[in-house]
Design a protein around this motif. Sequence first.
Motif, PDB file in Angstrom:
ATOM      1  N   ALA A 106       0.836  -1.206   0.000  1.00 54.52           N
ATOM      2  CA  ALA A 106       0.000   0.000   0.000  1.00 54.52           C
ATOM      3  C   ALA A 106       0.867   1.251   0.000  1.00 54.52           C
ATOM      4  CB  ALA A 106      -0.934  -0.013   1.216  1.00 54.52           C
ATOM      5  N   ILE A 107       1.963   1.226   0.759  1.00 57.02           N
ATOM      6  CA  ILE A 107       2.872   2.387   0.782  1.00 57.02           C
ATOM      7  C   ILE A 107       3.417   2.642  -0.622  1.00 57.02           C
ATOM      8  CG2 ILE A 107       5.164   3.150   1.567  1.00 57.02           C
ATOM      9  CD1 ILE A 107       4.543   1.787   4.275  1.00 57.02           C
ATOM     10  N   ARG A 108       3.914   1.591  -1.273  1.00 56.63           N
ATOM     11  CA  ARG A 108       4.564   1.776  -2.587  1.00 56.63           C
ATOM     12  C   ARG A 108       3.571   2.226  -3.646  1.00 56.63           C
ATOM     13  NH1 ARG A 108       7.239  -3.421  -1.413  1.00 56.63           N
ATOM     14  NH2 ARG A 108       9.221  -2.907  -0.411  1.00 56.63           N
ATOM     15  N   LEU A 109       2.393   1.603  -3.658  1.00 63.76           N
ATOM     16  CA  LEU A 109       1.406   1.984  -4.680  1.00 63.76           C
ATOM     17  C   LEU A 109       0.913   3.403  -4.441  1.00 63.76           C
ATOM     18  CD1 LEU A 109      -0.349  -1.386  -5.237  1.00 63.76           C
ATOM     19  CD2 LEU A 109       0.242   0.197  -7.068  1.00 63.76           C
ATOM     20  N   THR A 110       0.697   3.751  -3.186  1.00 63.24           N
ATOM     21  CA  THR A 110       0.242   5.115  -2.896  1.00 63.24           C
ATOM     22  C   THR A 110       1.309   6.125  -3.308  1.00 63.24           C
ATOM     23  OG1 THR A 110      -1.032   4.238  -1.042  1.00 63.24           O
ATOM     24  CG2 THR A 110      -0.718   6.618  -1.105  1.00 63.24           C
ATOM     25  N   ARG A 111       2.580   5.793  -3.015  1.00 62.60           N
ATOM     26  CA  ARG A 111       3.665   6.701  -3.401  1.00 62.60           C
ATOM     27  C   ARG A 111       3.689   6.901  -4.926  1.00 62.60           C
ATOM     28  NH1 ARG A 111       8.462   4.909  -0.280  1.00 62.60           N
ATOM     29  NH2 ARG A 111       8.475   3.234  -1.773  1.00 62.60           N
ATOM     30  N   ALA A 112       3.396   5.831  -5.664  1.00 66.33           N
ATOM     31  CA  ALA A 112       3.431   5.914  -7.128  1.00 66.33           C
ATOM     32  C   ALA A 112       2.372   6.883  -7.676  1.00 66.33           C
ATOM     33  CB  ALA A 112       3.241   4.526  -7.727  1.00 66.33           C
ATOM     34  N   VAL A 113       1.206   6.944  -7.030  1.00 67.93           N
ATOM     35  CA  VAL A 113       0.104   7.752  -7.574  1.00 67.93           C
ATOM     36  C   VAL A 113      -0.048   9.107  -6.866  1.00 67.93           C
ATOM     37  CG1 VAL A 113      -1.151   5.661  -8.239  1.00 67.93           C
ATOM     38  CG2 VAL A 113      -1.673   6.742  -6.039  1.00 67.93           C
ATOM     39  N   TRP A 114       0.611   9.258  -5.728  1.00 63.83           N
ATOM     40  CA  TRP A 114       0.322  10.356  -4.797  1.00 63.83           C
ATOM     41  C   TRP A 114       0.555  11.739  -5.405  1.00 63.83           C
ATOM     42  CZ3 TRP A 114      -2.464  10.529  -0.649  1.00 63.83           C
ATOM     43  CH2 TRP A 114      -2.293  11.522   0.303  1.00 63.83           C
ATOM     44  N   GLN A 115       1.768  11.955  -5.965  1.00 60.67           N
ATOM     45  CA  GLN A 115       2.127  13.280  -6.444  1.00 60.67           C
ATOM     46  C   GLN A 115       1.193  13.719  -7.571  1.00 60.67           C
ATOM     47  OE1 GLN A 115       4.066  14.787  -4.492  1.00 60.67           O
ATOM     48  NE2 GLN A 115       3.851  16.723  -5.612  1.00 60.67           N
ATOM     49  N   GLY A 116       0.873  12.762  -8.469  1.00 62.63           N
ATOM     50  CA  GLY A 116      -0.030  13.084  -9.580  1.00 62.63           C
ATOM     51  C   GLY A 116      -1.406  13.489  -9.076  1.00 62.63           C
ATOM     52  N   MET A 117      -1.912  12.763  -8.101  1.00 60.74           N
ATOM     53  CA  MET A 117      -3.226  13.115  -7.530  1.00 60.74           C
ATOM     54  C   MET A 117      -3.182  14.526  -6.946  1.00 60.74           C
ATOM     55  SD  MET A 117      -4.452   9.696  -5.505  1.00 60.74           S
ATOM     56  CE  MET A 117      -4.987   8.198  -6.325  1.00 60.74           C
ATOM     57  N   ARG A 118      -2.114  14.828  -6.228  1.00 61.17           N
ATOM     58  CA  ARG A 118      -2.026  16.152  -5.581  1.00 61.17           C
ATOM     59  C   ARG A 118      -1.927  17.254  -6.625  1.00 61.17           C
ATOM     60  NH1 ARG A 118       1.328  16.077   0.005  1.00 61.17           N
ATOM     61  NH2 ARG A 118       0.300  18.093   0.078  1.00 61.17           N
ATOM     62  N   GLU A 119      -1.144  16.998  -7.662  1.00 63.49           N
ATOM     63  CA  GLU A 119      -0.998  18.024  -8.700  1.00 63.49           C
ATOM     64  C   GLU A 119      -2.314  18.275  -9.428  1.00 63.49           C
ATOM     65  OE1 GLU A 119       3.698  17.053  -9.367  1.00 63.49           O
ATOM     66  OE2 GLU A 119       2.312  16.625 -11.015  1.00 63.49           O
ATOM     67  N   ARG A 120      -3.076  17.211  -9.646  1.00 62.88           N
ATOM     68  CA  ARG A 120      -4.376  17.361 -10.347  1.00 62.88           C
ATOM     69  C   ARG A 120      -5.482  17.802  -9.391  1.00 62.88           C
ATOM     70  NH1 ARG A 120      -2.441  12.622 -12.083  1.00 62.88           N
ATOM     71  NH2 ARG A 120      -4.029  11.392 -11.038  1.00 62.88           N
ATOM     72  N   ARG A 121      -5.156  17.854  -8.118  1.00 61.54           N
ATOM     73  CA  ARG A 121      -6.093  18.277  -7.071  1.00 61.54           C
ATOM     74  C   ARG A 121      -7.375  17.458  -7.059  1.00 61.54           C
ATOM     75  NH1 ARG A 121      -4.454  22.418  -4.349  1.00 61.54           N
ATOM     76  NH2 ARG A 121      -6.531  22.913  -3.564  1.00 61.54           N
ATOM     77  N   TRP A 122      -7.207  16.143  -7.278  1.00 63.31           N
ATOM     78  CA  TRP A 122      -8.330  15.201  -7.145  1.00 63.31           C
ATOM     79  C   TRP A 122      -7.736  13.811  -6.978  1.00 63.31           C
ATOM     80  CZ3 TRP A 122     -11.007  10.858  -7.941  1.00 63.31           C
ATOM     81  CH2 TRP A 122     -12.386  10.857  -7.652  1.00 63.31           C
ATOM     82  N   GLY A 123      -8.105  13.143  -5.921  1.00 65.45           N
ATOM     83  CA  GLY A 123      -7.635  11.771  -5.751  1.00 65.45           C
ATOM     84  C   GLY A 123      -8.372  11.071  -4.635  1.00 65.45           C
ATOM     85  N   ARG A 124      -8.383   9.753  -4.738  1.00 64.16           N
ATOM     86  CA  ARG A 124      -8.995   8.919  -3.699  1.00 64.16           C
ATOM     87  C   ARG A 124      -8.087   7.717  -3.434  1.00 64.16           C
ATOM     88  NH1 ARG A 124     -12.032  12.795  -3.964  1.00 64.16           N
ATOM     89  NH2 ARG A 124     -14.289  12.757  -4.201  1.00 64.16           N
ATOM     90  N   VAL A 125      -7.824   7.450  -2.172  1.00 57.27           N
ATOM     91  CA  VAL A 125      -7.142   6.214  -1.791  1.00 57.27           C
ATOM     92  C   VAL A 125      -8.037   5.512  -0.779  1.00 57.27           C
ATOM     93  CG1 VAL A 125      -5.078   5.186  -0.743  1.00 57.27           C
ATOM     94  CG2 VAL A 125      -4.855   7.244  -2.168  1.00 57.27           C
ATOM     95  N   ILE A 126      -8.347   4.254  -1.054  1.00 59.39           N
ATOM     96  CA  ILE A 126      -9.200   3.475  -0.145  1.00 59.39           C
ATOM     97  C   ILE A 126      -8.406   2.231   0.271  1.00 59.39           C
ATOM     98  CG2 ILE A 126     -11.383   2.224   0.100  1.00 59.39           C
ATOM     99  CD1 ILE A 126     -12.488   4.026  -2.168  1.00 59.39           C
ATOM    100  N   ASN A 127      -8.195   2.096   1.566  1.00 59.07           N
ATOM    101  CA  ASN A 127      -7.423   0.967   2.085  1.00 59.07           C
ATOM    102  C   ASN A 127      -8.364  -0.044   2.740  1.00 59.07           C
ATOM    103  OD1 ASN A 127      -4.904   2.110   1.365  1.00 59.07           O
ATOM    104  ND2 ASN A 127      -4.976   3.450   3.165  1.00 59.07           N
ATOM    105  N   LEU A 128      -8.321  -1.274   2.245  1.00 60.81           N
ATOM    106  CA  LEU A 128      -9.130  -2.348   2.848  1.00 60.81           C
ATOM    107  C   LEU A 128      -8.339  -2.940   4.007  1.00 60.81           C
ATOM    108  CD1 LEU A 128     -11.915  -3.620   1.600  1.00 60.81           C
ATOM    109  CD2 LEU A 128     -10.746  -1.867   0.294  1.00 60.81           C
ATOM    110  N   LEU A 129      -8.889  -2.829   5.205  1.00 56.11           N
ATOM    111  CA  LEU A 129      -8.223  -3.348   6.410  1.00 56.11           C
ATOM    112  C   LEU A 129      -9.189  -4.336   7.067  1.00 56.11           C
ATOM    113  CD1 LEU A 129      -6.913   0.135   7.691  1.00 56.11           C
ATOM    114  CD2 LEU A 129      -5.740  -1.499   6.201  1.00 56.11           C
TER     115      LEU A 129
END
Length: 263
Positions: free
Chosen positions: A123-146
């Motif tokens: 989850a850390i690695r995948l979130t890191r991969a998408v994180w900056q792009g989401m922030r730059e586009r000012r729209w993103g969702r991360v849902i963690n199944l626990l």
Amino acid sequence: MDLSLTGRTALITGGSLGLGRAMAEAFHGAGARVAVLARREGPLGEAVDAIAAAGAPDGAAVRGYVCDVTDAARVEAVHAQIEADLGPVDILVNNAGHAAAKPFESITDAEWQADLDLKLFAAIRLTRAVWQGMRERRWGRVINLLNVYAKTPGPNTAPTSVSRAAGMALTKVLAGEGAPDNVLVNALLIGFIKSDQIRRQYEASDGSVDFDTFVARAGARLPMGRMGEAEEVANLALFLASDAGSYVTGCAINMDGGLSKVP
Ligand SMILES: NC(=O)c1ccc[n+]([C@@H]2O[C@H](COP(=O)([O-])OP(=O)(O)OC[C@H]3O[C@@H](n4cnc5c(N)ncnc54)[C@H](OP(=O)(O)O)[C@@H]3O)[C@@H](O)[C@H]2O)c1
């Protein structure tokens, strides 16, 4: 209420079976381009074909990617391929996982590491991969199944309780960092939901009853008197992924039919 995901790209790990597949179906049905990740090609291909056959608004694509999410190099390569195929990821669902709970003294270092690799580091690695792009586009969702043990660990629930509690802390940290850029991060704490995982538990049982009876008996011990359905999880995930969930972040929501002793 706007539950449309048209124009969005979603990446769902462990999307070939169970809860992940139900979320992939729901997101695609709501119009998202969907990337489904899993290790085994057979179930993955079957899921992608079925999801594609159901169709989507605007003919959104659905693609499968064979990927063990504990393999960091493979995750990086697959993420790059998804962006090339479907565009930048707007919605990430960290769902791949399995049940793992034993008495503390019987858990080896290798088992601890494997659980953390699958449930936390992936989850850390995948979130890191998408994180900056989401922030730059000012729209993103991360849902963690626990799972519900993230809030209510009990005896004989390691290593999973510890990995899931770490996932809940990660959810809260990320929610704080992503909020200014409209990147919303939430966790679903799962109780007992009918899935292939539950079928495997049945197959490991003494087989004295059929699967439906096994599920009904286990469900009868829960507050609502039944196990949840994967589609019920997908309904909540779709809400969180859509614009309807636009002011919900940093939450760890019990998806357990009332099982958890804490809110
Ligand atoms: N169902 C429940 O009652 C329940 C309860 C508590 C928590 N959860 C959590 O909810 C999530 C979904 O559970 P589920 O019941 O839907 O499980 P499931 O039916 O066993 O499906 C698991 C999915 O994850 C994939 N997967 C497993 N390990 C992977 C890996 N290393 N890399 C990539 N994909 C992997 C599997 O495909 P491959 O095997 O082909 O890789 C499959 O698509 C899991 O994190 C689980 O721990 C479920």
